[in-house]
Motif scaffolding. Structure first.
Motif, PDB file in Angstrom:
ATOM      1  N   ASP A   1       0.846  -1.184   0.000  1.00 20.39           N
ATOM      2  CA  ASP A   1       0.000   0.000   0.000  1.00 20.39           C
ATOM      3  C   ASP A   1       0.890   1.246   0.000  1.00 20.39           C
TER       4      ASP A   1
ATOM      5  N   SER B   1      -4.503   9.951   1.568  1.00 24.93           N
ATOM      6  CA  SER B   1      -5.034   8.991   0.609  1.00 24.93           C
ATOM      7  C   SER B   1      -4.092   7.803   0.521  1.00 24.93           C
TER       8      SER B   1
ATOM      9  N   ILE C   1      -3.392   3.818  -1.775  1.00 25.30           N
ATOM     10  CA  ILE C   1      -3.798   2.930  -2.853  1.00 25.30           C
ATOM     11  C   ILE C   1      -3.171   1.553  -2.656  1.00 25.30           C
TER      12      ILE C   1
ATOM     13  N   SER D   1      -2.554  -1.199  -5.052  1.00 25.91           N
ATOM     14  CA  SER D   1      -2.576  -1.444  -6.498  1.00 25.91           C
ATOM     15  C   SER D   1      -2.830  -2.901  -6.837  1.00 25.91           C
TER      16      SER D   1
ATOM     17  N   PRO E   1      -7.419  -3.415  -7.572  1.00 25.85           N
ATOM     18  CA  PRO E   1      -6.933  -2.225  -6.856  1.00 25.85           C
ATOM     19  C   PRO E   1      -8.020  -1.616  -5.963  1.00 25.85           C
TER      20      PRO E   1
ATOM     21  N   THR F   1      -8.713   2.110  -3.494  1.00 22.31           N
ATOM     22  CA  THR F   1      -8.232   3.417  -3.057  1.00 22.31           C
ATOM     23  C   THR F   1      -8.931   3.845  -1.782  1.00 22.31           C
TER      24      THR F   1
ATOM     25  N   SER G   1      -3.828   7.465  -7.939  1.00 24.44           N
ATOM     26  CA  SER G   1      -3.735   6.465  -8.992  1.00 24.44           C
ATOM     27  C   SER G   1      -2.315   5.917  -9.035  1.00 24.44           C
ATOM     28  N   SER G   2      -2.165   4.765  -9.657  1.00 28.62           N
ATOM     29  CA  SER G   2      -0.838   4.176  -9.789  1.00 28.62           C
ATOM     30  C   SER G   2      -0.594   3.748 -11.222  1.00 28.62           C
TER      31      SER G   2
END
Length: 129
Positions: free
Chosen positions: A33, A49, A51, A53, A56, A58, A71-72
């Motif tokens: 993460d 925040s 993420i 992935s 995925p 968020t 975003s990733s």
């Protein structure tokens, strides 16, 4: 140890936008993460925040929901934080964190560091009124 590099901070007027980027040289950077945290002068660091992935999935703190998007990109090995409708209260140093602890359950979201979390150097975001 993971080496993280953040970029994208700066000065923007209230209502404006900025995009922060976090890049790592480690090839499996996105296996954990990745979180964004911030710390304003005189305040404690807070989770913004996160993420995962691999799913995925968020996660967002309530104070940025609807304004920020994480975003990733596994090709670029990068995590980005798009920040829209910025307010002076968003002024802080923003930090990227590898291997954060992120979960959401029954409407509650938690974005926290672990003892083993690796940090970037931080990037300053200043929002003028």
């Amino acid at each position: 140890e993971v080496h993280l590099v953040e970029s994208g901070g700066g000065l923007v007027q209230a209502g404006g936008s900025l995009k922060l980027s976090c890049t790592a040289t480690q090839f499996d950077f996105l296996r954990k993460d990745i979180g964004w945290f911030r710390q304003a002068p005189g305040k404690e660091r807070e989770g913004v925040s996160c993420i995962d992935s691999t799913v995925p999935k968020t996660y967002y703190a309530d104070f940025v929901k609807g304004r920020f998007t994480i975003s990733s990109d596994d090709v670029k090995n990068t995590v980005e934080l798009q920040m829209d409708r910025l307010t002076p209260e968003d002024t802080a140093v923003y930090y990227c964190a590898f291997d954060a602890w992120c979960w959401s359950l029954w409407g509650e979201t938690q974005i926290s560091p672990k003892p083993e979390t690796s940090w970037g150097q931080g990037t300053q975001v200043t929002v003028s009124s």
